[in-house]
Design an enzyme around this catalytic site. Structure first.
Site, PDB file in Angstrom:
ATOM      1  N   TYR A 145       2.023 -33.793 -23.925  1.00 53.52           N
ATOM      2  CA  TYR A 145       0.704 -32.354 -24.061  1.00 53.52           C
ATOM      3  C   TYR A 145      -0.421 -32.711 -22.677  1.00 53.52           C
ATOM      4  CZ  TYR A 145      -0.965 -37.168 -25.137  1.00 53.52           C
ATOM      5  OH  TYR A 145      -1.368 -38.770 -24.787  1.00 53.52           O
TER       6      TYR A 145
ATOM      7  N   SER B  30       0.685 -42.266 -21.269  1.00 48.16           N
ATOM      8  CA  SER B  30      -0.982 -41.246 -21.095  1.00 48.16           C
ATOM      9  C   SER B  30      -1.195 -41.156 -19.531  1.00 48.16           C
ATOM     10  CB  SER B  30      -1.539 -41.354 -22.132  1.00 48.16           C
ATOM     11  OG  SER B  30      -3.041 -40.196 -21.564  1.00 48.16           O
TER      12      SER B  30
ATOM     13  N   CYS C 122      -4.653 -37.613 -19.325  1.00 48.82           N
ATOM     14  CA  CYS C 122      -5.787 -36.989 -20.354  1.00 48.82           C
ATOM     15  C   CYS C 122      -6.743 -37.546 -19.514  1.00 48.82           C
ATOM     16  CB  CYS C 122      -6.003 -38.428 -21.392  1.00 48.82           C
ATOM     17  SG  CYS C 122      -5.928 -40.213 -20.712  1.00 48.82           S
TER      18      CYS C 122
ATOM     19  N   MET D 200      -5.564  -7.218   8.313  1.00 50.03           N
ATOM     20  CA  MET D 200      -5.211  -5.847   7.930  1.00 50.03           C
ATOM     21  C   MET D 200      -5.869  -5.259   9.548  1.00 50.03           C
ATOM     22  SD  MET D 200      -4.229  -5.055   5.762  1.00 50.03           S
ATOM     23  CE  MET D 200      -4.063  -3.829   3.910  1.00 50.03           C
TER      24      MET D 200
ATOM     25  N   ARG E 192      -3.367   2.967   8.712  1.00 51.52           N
ATOM     26  CA  ARG E 192      -3.269   1.513   8.464  1.00 51.52           C
ATOM     27  C   ARG E 192      -1.661   1.118   7.897  1.00 51.52           C
ATOM     28  NH1 ARG E 192      -7.189   4.894   4.227  1.00 51.52           N
ATOM     29  NH2 ARG E 192      -8.676   3.951   4.833  1.00 51.52           N
TER      30      ARG E 192
ATOM     31  N   LYS F 293       0.774  -1.119   0.054  1.00 50.60           N
ATOM     32  CA  LYS F 293       0.513   0.477  -0.176  1.00 50.60           C
ATOM     33  C   LYS F 293       0.670   1.307   0.110  1.00 50.60           C
ATOM     34  CE  LYS F 293      -4.316   1.852   2.862  1.00 50.60           C
ATOM     35  NZ  LYS F 293      -5.268   1.769   1.155  1.00 50.60           N
TER      36      LYS F 293
ATOM     37  N   HIS G 219     -20.420 -39.307 -12.831  1.00 51.29           N
ATOM     38  CA  HIS G 219     -20.887 -39.915 -14.431  1.00 51.29           C
ATOM     39  C   HIS G 219     -20.868 -38.164 -14.690  1.00 51.29           C
ATOM     40  CE1 HIS G 219     -23.039 -41.730 -17.224  1.00 51.29           C
ATOM     41  NE2 HIS G 219     -22.212 -42.218 -17.594  1.00 51.29           N
TER      42      HIS G 219
ATOM     43  N   GLY H 161      -7.938  -9.493   6.297  1.00 50.40           N
ATOM     44  CA  GLY H 161      -8.143 -10.482   7.135  1.00 50.40           C
ATOM     45  C   GLY H 161      -7.643  -9.670   8.321  1.00 50.40           C
TER      46      GLY H 161
ATOM     47  N   ARG I  88      -5.987   0.808  -8.255  1.00 47.61           N
ATOM     48  CA  ARG I  88      -5.690  -0.997  -8.346  1.00 47.61           C
ATOM     49  C   ARG I  88      -5.911  -1.506  -9.601  1.00 47.61           C
ATOM     50  NH1 ARG I  88      -9.672  -2.775  -3.809  1.00 47.61           N
ATOM     51  NH2 ARG I  88     -11.454  -2.122  -4.281  1.00 47.61           N
TER      52      ARG I  88
END
Lengths: 902, 902
Positions: A878, A791, A858, A107, A96, A26, A481, A105, A363
C-alpha cells in the site's frame, strides 16, 4: 525498390496512423486524417528511411527520391488545381519535420515555399492583397535564411552574425522609420522594401543569394530538415530523452492554404467537447478572412463557432453556424467522425479558403480536471471506451482541481501577481494578512479569514496554521513544516516565496516594492504557487454530488491492486480521509499530540527530570491524553488498520524556549533557571535530522515507549471491550539495526500482554518499523525477520541517501533543476534511480526473511503518481498519503496496475 | 569403546595441543606441557564428548566413565605418592572447566577437593599449619556450595538466598567480632569455627549437607562443570560469540600442589623475556612459602627471580637464583624449552612444594608495544619465526606507544585521576589550562606549555589548538572537530569529557568537585582518555633510532598490498607523514586554508557579494594564497600523488560572527549591517551536514571551483617548470549524481587546459570524486564511468547511512554500546555489515564501469586496523589516514594481506 515518399490527399493516403516509425508522428496523422475522408490539404511525407539514407550517404538523397517527389507534387497540383512554380495559379508548400516521437524545440519548419519573383505577381492578383503576399514572402525569406542557409548548413552562428537577428533588427528599423509599433501596421509596400533589404543582407552575410527558384527552395527545405536531425540541439535532446540516433526524421511537404484570402475565407480552432466542463457539445472559435495565428494571438476577438457556444458576452457575434451554415455542417460531421475515430476529445484546426474547408490538424485536446473526469466517464458509459482507457484519460493530479476551492480563473487572469512560490498546498484561498500564529487564531475567532504569513513555521505555530485559511512562507521547500502540515489538512499553502521580506515587529511585508500591512487582503493560488494582491473570487468543489468523479473512483478501485491509506494524526482528518476512500491510516504521528499546552508541560517536566523515577512520573502524566487520542483515531478508523508511529522528533523541539518562557517554566517546575538553561542547551543538536530521535529516544528513555505502548494498548482494549474492532500497527521509527527494533518491540509486546491481562480483553496488533535510513534497507533481511511490517519513510530516506536536508535545499535545488543536474526535486517525486534502489533492496531483503511481510510507504511520495507507479512495481502492499491526495493516489494506483500489467 | 578420560603426568600425556576440540584449551595445553617434560602436577581431562553425552542422556555419565576416572586417580596417586581420600597422606584435587574456546566468566572451578573430616587431621599434621588447612577448607566449602550445590543445580538464586553472599556475610561478621579487617588476620581456630558455621548455613539453606566424602565432592565438581555448560550465562555468552551449543566443555581434574607448605616451598610468576622492554632475558618474581595469589595480590613484595632482574630497589631481596640455585636452573631450562616449543614469549606460573618444582601454567605473555616490536624482530632475526609470524606478533595499535610522548607509567599509577573522556588524540601531555584559542596562542608565544580546554572547538580555534600542547573538550565524539584536527597533527587530545563544567567568563572549570583555574597544571593521557590534576612526567619516543621498529616496518611494506597515504593539509604535516612512510596524500582539505585572517576577509566578501562579478572578484583574491598553499604541499610530496579536495564546508562556517564582528565586517566591506545580517541569516541551515556544501557550492558558485582549479593547476605548472614532478588528483566532494561530477569536472579540466596553454607547461593530473553519500555508492556505475578515481569518505558515509550526526551521537551512543545495540562507535571502526555493503557496492559498480578505477578511502577509518582489513578485502588500492596513524596502517595492511591470503 524502397518507397521513400507517401502521398496523401483527396480522401486517400498511402500511409496511416500505424506507420509512425516510417512517417513520423505528424505524417502518420496527416495520412490517417486524409483516409478518414477529412479534407486535408494534400501533400506527401518523405520517410525517416530517407533521412537515415541521407545521413549514411554523405548527405545525398536516394536516387529514386527526386522522381517520387515530383510525382507527388503533380498529384498535389491536380487536387488543388494550382501548380507549384506556376506563374498563373501558383501553389505554395510548407515543409515540416516530424519524428517518430515529438521533439519540441528542434522542429524545423519553412512555410510559403514557392514564392518567387515568378509567382508573386499571380499571388497578388489572386488575393488582391499585396500586403498579404509580401508578408508571406518576408516570412519565407527569414525562415529560409535561418533554417536552411544558416542552421542546417551547420554554420556556427556567431553573436554578431546570426542571420535571424540581423533580419529582425531590420524589421525593427523599418517600424521605427515608419513610427509604428506593430508588424501589422506596415504596408504592403513597406514589406516589399523589407524583403528586398532582407535579400541584400543575406547575400552579404551568407555569401550566397536567397534562391528565387521554387524547386531550389523546396529541396533546400527538405535538406534542412534532414540535417536538423543531427543539429546540436536535437542530438542533445535525444541524449536526454533516450531517443536513438538512427530513428531519423520524416519531412512533410504540404500544400499551403490561406484563410485570409477574402470574405469567403476563414479560420478557426475547435474542440469536439467543451474542454472546460467536459460537456458533450461541439465548441470552438473562428474568424472570417484571417490566419490561424490571428485566432490564437487575441488581437481580434474571435467569434463563437456555433449558437450553442454563445454566452452573454458573445451573443452579438456571428457564429460560423450562422455565417456559413453548409461549411459548418461539413465541419460538424468531420469533428464527430474524428472523435469517433480517435475515441477521444479532439482539438482541431481548420481553414476555409475561398469557400473550401480544409482540416489542418486534429489532436487530442487538452482539458481541465473536471472536464477530463466527465469526458472519461461519459465516454465509458456510452461504450466508446473501456474502463482502462477511461481511467488513463484522467491524469491523477487533475483530480486536485476537484478537491479544493479554486481561484476563479477569469478573475485570476486579470489579477496582479505579487510573487511566486512553491505550490505546497493546493487550491485557492483569500484572506487578510497576519504575521503570528496567535494573531491568526485570535482573528479567526472573530470570524475573519486570515492568511498566516511567516518566514517559516514550527510546531508551535500549528494552532495558528489551523485557524488560517492559508499559509504563506518566505522560506522552506515542498517538504518544509508548513508544506507538510498544510498538505495533510488539504489547506492552501505557498512556501519558499523568497521575494517576501517580512518585518514581524512592524507587522508588514514588502514584496517586489509593494508594501502590505496586517489586515490587507491577498489571494493565493496554492496549486500554482501564485500570490495576488487583493481579494479574488473562489469556486468551491462539490465532490459528494460529482457523479462523474464518484463513478471514475469506483472503476479505479476495481482495477488497482495497491492499497491506499492516509497519513492522519487526528480523528477529524481520519474521518475525512475515510470519506475520500482511504483504507486505513499508514502514518499516525504522535508528536503533534504533545504540543497542546497542558501536555507540553508534562513533556518538558520529563525532559528536565533528573532521574528515571521523576522522568517516568512526568511521562505517565501523558498517558490519559494519549490514550484518549488513540481511542479517537482508532474508533474513527474502526475495522481498518492504523499505523501509529512512536515518538519521533528530538526532544529539543519541545523546549524551543525564549528566555521569558524559560524563566516561567523554571518557576513552574520549581527548578533553578540555570539548570534548566543548561539542560536545554545540552539538548541542542548540530544536525537534528541525524540526531537523538526516533527509536534512539525510546532506547535511552524506555519509559516514553512504555507510556505510548500502554496508551495504544489501553485504547485498543477499551474499544474492543465496546465491540469496536481495531487494528493498531505499532511502528518503531528511525530503525537502522535489528537490535534497535528488538529492544523497542520487546517493550511494546510485553506492555501489550500486560494490558490484555489487566483488562481481560484480547485484541490484535502488530509491531513493525519505519524504513527510512539507508542502513535499514541494507539490513532489511535481518530486520524483516523480526518486524511484522515495514513502512518506507521516503522523505527521510531521500534526505539521507542524497545527503540533502529538506529544510536547506533552497540554496541549491533551483540551480540543480535549471542546470538539469536533477530532473526534479526528489522530495516531490521519488528518485527512482537512486533512492529507488534502496527501496527495492529493502523490499527484496525484507521479503527474503519473511515472504508475507506487509510493506507500505508513508512519506510524501505516497501521493505522487510517478512514485506510486514505482511503488506498485516494487511490490509494495500500500501507499499512504495526506487525506486530500487519497483520490489522486487511488487513480494513480489504477494507472500503475494498467501500465504494468504483464 | 570411546575413551572419555585422558591422563597426563610424569612427562607423559595421552593428549596433546592438537586435541583442543576433545580436551578443551586448558586440557590440551596441560597435556602438551606434560609431554614437553615439564613437571606438571598430574591429573586427567574428561573430554568434551563426555559433556555432550551427559547433556544428551538426561545428565547421566557414560557407563565407562567411573572406571576411567578411578584408573586415572590411581595413576595420579602413584606419581604424587599421596592418596585421594587417604587419611595418612591425603591428595587434593582441583576441578576446572575448559572449553574449546576460552569463555571467561563462565568458567567453573572448585579447588581443594578431598578435604574432609577424614583427611583434615593428616593435612594439618603434614603442613604443621592448621590455619592453612582450615583456610583451604572454608574456601572449598564456599566454592562447592556456590558452584555445585546452587549454581550447577540450576537453582535460581534469589536475592535473599544467594549462598555465596550468605557465607561471605558470615566471614564479615567473624572479622567484625574479631575486630580485624583482613581475612589473613583470622586464626586457624577462627577459620575452623567459620567452616562449621558455613556447613550449618548450607544445611539450612540448601536443604542438604555439605558432603564430607572426597569422592562425592569430586563427582559433584565434575557434574557442576558439565551443567555449567548449559547455565544461563554460558548460553548467552555462546550466542553472542557464535559458539555452537554442541561443543561442550571438558573437565580438568588435577592434583593440588601448595607453595605455602614451608620454607622449602615457594611460588612464582615469570616471563621468558622482559615484557616491558622485550629484552631477551628471563624475567619474573617469586615468594617463598606462599600461594600464587600472594605474588599477584601485592600484599607481600615479591622478590626478583634472578640476579639479572634486580634493580636498585630490589637489589637487597633474595632471588630464586640465589636461594634455590638448583631449582632455579631447572626452571630456567624449562622456560627456555617452553619458549622454544611455543615460539613465543611465555608467561609461566610455578610452585615449589617441599623442594619439588611444579609447572602450573604456560601461556603466551602479554607485552607492551615497544616490547612486542623488539621480540618480534629479534625472534625473526634469530630464525625462530618467519616474517608473517613476526608481523602478526605486533598489534597495529601497539605501535601508537612508539609514536608519541607517553605519561610516565609509574607516575600515572600514583596520580589522581580527575576525569575520563574519549581518547581522541594519542600520547601524553602536560600543561597549564587556558580557555580560549587566543589565550593559548598568546601563552604559547611566551614559551608556556598550555592545554586548551573548551566545550567544543570550531575552525576558528585552530590557531590556538595548534599552539597548545594538548586539547581537552567537554563535548564532542571521536570525530568531532577537535578530535579530527588533533589526530591529524598527532596531538594529544581528549574529547567528550562530560564531567567538565567550564566557565569561560570566570576562566575556571569544575570537575567532580575540584575547581581549577587558568594557569593550573593538568596532565592528559590521550591514549587512554584520562585527565590528571597536576604535572606528571612524560617519556619521549625516539622512532628514528628504533632499529626494531624500522626493521618491522620494512617487513610490513614487503608483505602488504594496500597503499598507505596520509591526510594532510599543510606541507609540515605532509613531510612528517612522508617520514612515517606515507606514499602520498589521500586527502588535502582546502577549507582550513581559508581561516587565516587575511583570507577569511576575501571569502566573506565573496559571500556577501551581490552579483557574479563582485563574487568572482572577491574569490580571485584568494588565488595567490591558494596557489602558494598548493605549491608547498605538492613540493613536499614531489613524485607522490596528492588528492586535493575542493571546498567542502557550507559557507555559513565562514561567517559565524558575533554582533560586534558583524558590525566591523560591515564597515570594512562598506555595506549596510542589516543587509549583512540578513545575508548571514539566510545562510543558516537546520542540518549543515546535509546542506549547501561540497560540490553543491561549486555548482551554485562555479567561480569558487574555477579559482581552486586554477590555483592547483598553476601550482602544478610552476613546480613542473622547476623540474619537480607533481601528481595532483583533484577531488570533487559530496557527489551523489553523475551530472554533479560532470559539471565540476568540466570546469576543472577546462581550467587545466587553459593553464597549461598559458604557462606552456604540461603536467599530469586526474579528476575524481569523494564517495561519501549512499547515493554515490548506488550510482557508482554511472559516476565511475567519468571519474578517474574514487575516494571513500567513510565518516560522512557512516553519518548518512546510519542517519547519525557525529556531533550529536553523544546523547545515545553510550547507551547503544552498553545495551550491545552496536558493538562499537561506528565512527571509530567501520560498520562492515551496513556501511560496508555500500563500500563494496561502490567498488563493484565503479569497477564495472571502469576496471582500472583507482579507489581509496580517506575517512578516519583509514587508520583503524579492523577497517583496514575490510578495505583490503573490498579491493581498495589504498587507505589514507592521519600522519601519526601511518605506521599503524602499514602494519595493519600487512596483517590484512597475511590474513586474507588465499
Amino acid at each position: 525498390m524502397t518507397k521513400y515518399v507517401y502521398f496523401f490527399g483527396a480522401g486517400q493516403a498511402e500511409g496511416s496512423a500505424t506507420m509512425k516509425n516510417l512517417l513520423g508522428g505528424k505524417g502518420a496523422n496527416l495520412a490517417e486524417m486524409t483516409n478518414l475522408g477529412s479534407p486535408v490539404p494534400p501533400g506527401f511525407t518523405i520517410t525517416t528511411e530517407a533521412c537515415t539514407y541521407y545521413d549514411q550517404h554523405g548527405k545525398s538523397y536516394p536516387a529514386s527520391l527526386k522522381q517520387e517527389v515530383e510525382e507527388s507534387i503533380k498529384r498535389t497540383e491536380q487536387i488543388m488545381g494550382y501548380g507549384f512554380d506556376d506563374p498563373e495559379r501558383p501553389l505554395l508548400f510548407s515543409v515540416r519535420s516530424g519524428a517518430r516521437q515529438s521533439m519540441p524545440g528542434m522542429m524545423e519548419t519553412v512555410l510559403n515555399i514557392g514564392l518567387t519573383s515568378k509567382t508573386i505577381p499571380a499571388m497578388i492578383a489572386q488575393t488582391g492583397n499585396e500586403r498579404f503576399v509580401y508578408d508571406a514572402y518576408r516570412r519565407l525569406i527569414t525562415m529560409y535564411a535561418d533554417v536552411v542557409m544558416e542552421k542546417a548548413a551547420g554554420r556556427e552562428p556567431t553573436e554578431e552574425r546570426e542571420i535571424r537577428k540581423l533580419l529582425e533588427h531590420e524589421l525593427e528599423e523599418m517600424k521605427k522609420n515608419r513610427k509604428v509599433t506593430q508588424d501589422t501596421e506596415l504596408s504592403g509596400e513597406d514589406l516589399k522594401q523589407l524583403s528586398e533589404k532582407y535579400k541584400q543582407i543575406i547575400r552579404k552575410e551568407m555569401g550566397e543569394p536567397f534562391p528565387d527558384d521554387a524547386f531550389k527552395q523546396l529541396w533546400g527545405g527538405i535538406g534542412a530538415v534532414f540535417q536538423s536531425w543531427n543539429g546540436k540541439r536535437a542530438v542533445a535532446y535525444r541524449k536526454i530523452e533516450n531517443i536513438p540516433d538512427d530513428w531519423g526524421t520524416a519531412v512533410n511537404v504540404q500544400a499551403m492554404v490561406f484563410g485570409n484570402m477574402g470574405d469567403n475565407s476563414a479560420t478557426g480552432v475547435a474542440f469536439t467537447r467543451n474542454p472546460a466542463t467536459g460537456e458533450n457539445v461541439f465548441y470552438g472559435e473562428w474568424l472570417p478572412n484571417a490566419q490561424g495565428e490571428d485566432v490564437v494571438a487575441g488581437i481580434r476577438t474571435p467569434n463563437p463557432i456555433n449558437e450553442a457556444g454563445k454566452t452573454e458576452d458573445t451573443a452579438h457575434l456571428p457564429s460560423l453556424e450562422q455565417s456559413m451554415p453548409e461549411l459548418y455542417r461539413e465541419l460538424d460531421q468531420i469533428q464527430q467522425s474524428l472523435e469517433k475515430h480517435y475515441q477521444d476529445m479532439q482539438d482541431i484546426e481548420f481553414t476555409i479558403q475561398n469557400g473550401k474547408l480544409w482540416m489542418l490538424q486534429t489532436r487530442v485536446g487538452k482539458r481541465n480536471g473536471p472536464a477530463a473526469v466527465r469526458m472519461a466517464v461519459e465516454m465509458l458509459e456510452s461504450g466508446q471506451i473501456d474502463k482502462k482507457t477511461a481511467l488513463m484519460r484522467v491524469k491523477p493530479n487533475q483530480l486536485d482541481e476537484l478537491l479544493h476551492p479554486m481561484v476563479d480563473p477569469v478573475e485570476e487572469l486579470k489579477a496582479k501577481e505579487l510573487a511566486k512560490g512553491l505550490p505546497a498546498g493546493p487550491g485557492g484561498a483569500t484572506g487578510q494578512i497576519v504575521f503570528t500564529a496567535d494573531d491568526a487564531e485570535a482573528w479567526a475567532k472573530n470570524k475573519r479569514k486570515v492568511i498566516l504569513v511567516r518566514n517559516e513555521t514550527s510546531p508551535e505555530d500549528v494552532h495558528g496554521m489551523h485557524a488560517a485559511a492559508a499559509i504563506l512562507t518566505a522560506k522552506g521547500g515542498m517538504t518544509s513544516h508548513a508544506a507538510l502540515v498544510a498538505r495533510g489538512w488539504g489547506k492552501c499553502c505557498i512556501v519558499g516565496c523568497s521575494a517576501l521580506k517580512i518585518n514581524v515587529a512592524k507587522r508588514e511585508l514588502t514584496v517586489n516594492n509593494v508594501t502590505l500591512h496586517e489586515g490587507d487582503w491577498i489571494t493565493l493560488n496554492g496549486t500554482k504557487g501564485r500570490v495576488y494582491n487583493g481579494k479574488l473570487g473562489l469556486k468551491d468543489p462539490d465532490l459528494e454530488n460529482n457523479e462523474h468523479y464518484l463513478k471514475l473512483m469506483k472503476v479505479a478501485d476495481e482495477i488497482r491492486t495497491l492499497g491506499i491509506r492516509t497519513n492522519a494524526d487526528r480523528p477529524e482528518d481520519a474521518g475525512k480521509a475515510r470519506a475520500f476512500g482511504a483504507e486505513g491510516i499508514g502514518l499516525c504521528r504522535t508528536e503533534h499530540m504533545f504540543f497542546n499546552p497542558e501536555r507540553i508541560k508534562a513533556i518538558r517536566e520529563m525532559i528536565v527530570a533528573e532521574n528515571v523515577e521523576a522522568r517516568r512520573k512526568a511521562v505517565m502524566k501523558l498517558l490519559p491524553y494519549q490514550r484518549q487520542d488513540f481511542e479517537g483515531i482508532l474508533e474513527a478508523m474502526h475495522n481498518l488498520p492504523v499505523t501509529i508511529r512512536l515518538l519521533d522528533p528530538p526532544l529539543h523541539e519541545f523546549v524551543n524556549l525564549e528566555e521569558k518562557q524559560l524563566l516561567e517554566l523554571a518557576s513552574e517546575l520549581k527548578i533553578d533557571p540555570d539548570k534548566l538553561r543548561a539542560r536545554v542547551q545540552s539538548l541542542h543538536e548540530s544536525n537534528p535530522m541525524l540526531g537523538h530521535r526516533g527509536c534512539r529516544l525510546g532506547i535511552t528513555y524506555p519509559e516514553i515507549t512504555e507510556m505510548q505502548a500502554r496508551a495504544i494498548c489501553e485504547a485498543a482494549a477499551n474499544l474492543t471491550a465496546k465491540g469496536i474492532k481495531v487494528c493498531p500497527e505499532i511502528m518503531i521509527p528511525v530503525v537502522g539495526e535489528l537490535k534497535e527494533f528488538e529492544h523497542q518491540a520487546t517493550i511494546v509486546r510485553s506492555i501489550a500482554a500486560e494490558v490484555m491481562k489487566e483488562k481481560k480483553v484480547s485484541f490484535e496488533y502488530t509491531v513493525g518499523t519505519m524504513i527510512e535510513l539507508p542502513r535499514a534497507c541494507l539490513m532489511a533481511d535481518k530486520i524483516g525477520a523480526e518486524a511484522e511490517f515495514f513502512s518506507f519513510g521516503t522523505n527521510d530516506l531521500t534526505q539521507t541517501t542524497f545527503g540533502f536536508s529538506r529544510d536547506d535545499i533552497g540554496g541549491f535545488i533551483n540551480d540543480y533543476i535549471e542546470l538539469r543536474i536533477l530532473p526534479q526535486d526528489p522530495f516531490n517525486s521519488l528518485d527512482q534511480n537512486g533512492v529507488g534502489q534502496l527501496v527495492e533492496m529493502g523490499v527484496k531483503k525484507g521479503r527474503s526473511a519473511n515472504p508475507r511481510l506487509k510493506i507500505g510507504i508513508c512519506g510524501e511520495h505516497g501521493g505522487d503518481p510517478d512514485s506510486i507507479d514505482f511503488f506498485h512495481r516494487a511490490g509494495l502492499n500500500y501507499v499512504s498519503c495526506s487525506p486530500f491526495r487519497v483520490p489522486i493516489a487511488r487513480l494513480a494506483a489504477a494507472h500503475a496496475a494498467i501500465k504494468n500489467k504483464k
